[in-house]
Design an enzyme around this catalytic site. Structure first.
Site, short mmCIF file in Angstrom:
data_model
loop_
_atom_site.label_atom_id
_atom_site.label_comp_id
_atom_site.label_asym_id
_atom_site.label_seq_id
_atom_site.Cartn_x
_atom_site.Cartn_y
_atom_site.Cartn_z
N CYS A 1 -7.05 7.48 14.91
CA CYS A 1 -6.17 6.65 14.09
C CYS A 1 -4.88 7.40 13.74
CB CYS A 1 -6.90 6.25 12.82
SG CYS A 1 -5.86 5.40 11.61
N TRP B 1 -15.59 2.14 12.11
CA TRP B 1 -15.75 3.58 12.19
C TRP B 1 -17.16 4.00 11.76
CZ3 TRP B 1 -11.82 5.36 14.78
CH2 TRP B 1 -10.54 4.80 14.62
N ARG C 1 -10.76 -4.59 4.61
CA ARG C 1 -11.02 -3.85 5.85
C ARG C 1 -11.54 -2.45 5.52
NH1 ARG C 1 -6.18 -2.79 8.32
NH2 ARG C 1 -7.23 -2.36 10.29
N PHE C 2 -12.36 -1.92 6.41
CA PHE C 2 -12.97 -0.60 6.21
C PHE C 2 -12.22 0.43 7.06
CE2 PHE C 2 -16.42 -3.83 5.93
CZ PHE C 2 -16.58 -3.79 4.55
N THR C 3 -11.09 0.89 6.53
CA THR C 3 -10.16 1.70 7.29
C THR C 3 -10.27 3.19 6.94
OG1 THR C 3 -8.46 1.35 5.61
CG2 THR C 3 -8.51 -0.19 7.46
N VAL C 4 -9.73 4.01 7.81
CA VAL C 4 -9.46 5.41 7.51
C VAL C 4 -7.93 5.56 7.48
CG1 VAL C 4 -11.57 6.43 8.39
CG2 VAL C 4 -9.70 5.97 9.99
N GLU D 1 -4.41 4.64 1.45
CA GLU D 1 -3.08 4.38 2.01
C GLU D 1 -2.47 5.71 2.46
OE1 GLU D 1 0.16 3.65 3.55
OE2 GLU D 1 -0.99 1.86 2.97
N SER D 2 -2.33 5.87 3.77
CA SER D 2 -1.93 7.16 4.32
C SER D 2 -0.56 7.62 3.84
CB SER D 2 -1.94 7.11 5.85
OG SER D 2 -0.97 6.20 6.34
N TYR E 1 1.62 -1.76 17.68
CA TYR E 1 0.50 -2.66 17.41
C TYR E 1 0.94 -4.12 17.50
CZ TYR E 1 -2.56 1.15 15.95
OH TYR E 1 -3.35 2.28 15.94
#
Length: 326
Positions: free
Chosen positions: A50, A90, A127-130, A145-146, A193
């Site tokens: 990611c 993930w 959503r299950f994000t990294v 939040e990156s 994307y």
């Protein structure tokens, strides 16, 4: 539990609509902060695949915070996260030998990133994000939040960082960094994307035009100076780099970003090598994880999970970017 294949994330015009992150707490040195910067308290869950998560890993590395903040890396390819529904996401390996570079979650014992979100909020429906920045003390997600996590890593842990003097968001450049981040995010980071997940020709045409206009703009800027904001590397460079490093190996084919490869841009290509060679950056890049994830996980784009051949690019080879600082 939406993924980018979910119709709810596609507009009537066939364009991708990326939802906002949910957990937005901040680690802060301010007195009375719920989340103060303490060595050993926080844990970062990431995927090498990611770009958003791996830019957090890059900041962690170059700021010298690996001793203060522990890390767990997921497997590269999406898998089922529960037997009771069809969600793919993930997951963690069952052992440290299952996939090179991935590790079991020894902190919470979670089998999936989804379980972390459900531990933090029983009624979570997003959503299950990294990335996931986890607080070991309060047993919850601080932030997912990156763009905000990298700011925390840049400034809030300086008293325990090995490289506290490095400032990737210096006050005198903040307005310029913010302005660059806005268009590079919309048209490049997220732009690839938008190209790859477009479901109508018009949406794709608009996204790919904006993408290459923005890349041309970067090429022009970098023909005159070493980094996006001048002679100083900033977070804007790290954010852009994470897309550039994936571009020729994945996005050209998988996301139909095929008008031009990064290695056809003299300045952008050497710039990518320049950033890659900053100590701590290359170890945040795992091209095997990157390529496996995109080509195998996105079954609606690549239903036969065929991993396309990759160009042979040596990002450790010499570049000419130091010509601007001589």
């Amino acid at each position: 539990m939406a993924t980018f294949a979910d119709p709810k994330l596609i507009s009537e015009a066939g364009a991708l609509m990326r939802p906002a992150s949910v957990f937005r707490h901040f680690i802060s040195r301010d007195p009375g902060s719920t989340f103060p910067p303490e060595a050993g308290r926080y844990h970062l869950y990431v995927s090498y695949a990611c770009p958003w998560a791996s830019r957090c890993l890059a900041l962690l590395n170059i700021k010298g915070l690996r001793k203060a903040i522990s890390v767990t890396v997921t497997k590269s390819v999406f898998e089922r996260t529960k037997d009771t529904d069809e969600h793919m996401g993930w997951v963690f390996p069952s052992s440290s030998t299952e996939e090179d570079g991935a590790e079991p979650d020894t902190l919470n014992g979670a089998k999936t990133v989804r379980e972390l979100y459900e531990l933090a909020s029983a009624d979570y429906t997003g959503r299950f994000t990294v990335p996931v920045l986890w607080d070991k003390k309060l047993k919850t997600i601080v932030n997912n939040e990156s763009s905000e996590i990298i700011r925390m890593f840049n400034s809030e842990f300086n008293e325990i960082a090995d490289n506290p003097d490095l400032d990737l968001y210096p006050p005198q450049l903040r307005a310029q960094i913010d302005e660059i981040n806005e268009w590079t995010y919309n048209d490049i980071n997220n732009g690839v994307y938008k190209c790859g997940f477009a479901q109508k020709q018009g949406a794709y045409n608009e996204a790919v035009t904006n993408l290459f206009n923005a890349l041309d703009k970067c090429e022009e800027i970098l023909s005159k100076q070493r980094y996006l904001c001048g002679d100083t590397v900033t977070e804007a460079d790290i954010r852009l780099f994470k897309t550039l490093i994936r571009f020729d190996a994945v996005y050209v084919v998988h996301f139909k970003c095929s008008k031009k490869a990064i290695r056809e841009y003299p300045n952008l290509f050497n710039y990518t090598k320049d950033i890659y060679q900053i100590p701590g950056i290359s170890s945040s890049v795992n091209m095997e994880h990157i390529r496996k994830h995109y080509f195998i996980s996105h079954t609606h784009i690549n239903p036969f999970a065929i991993v396309a051949a990759s160009p042979n690019i040596d990002f450790s080879s010499p570049h000419d970017r130091d010509r601007f600082t001589k």
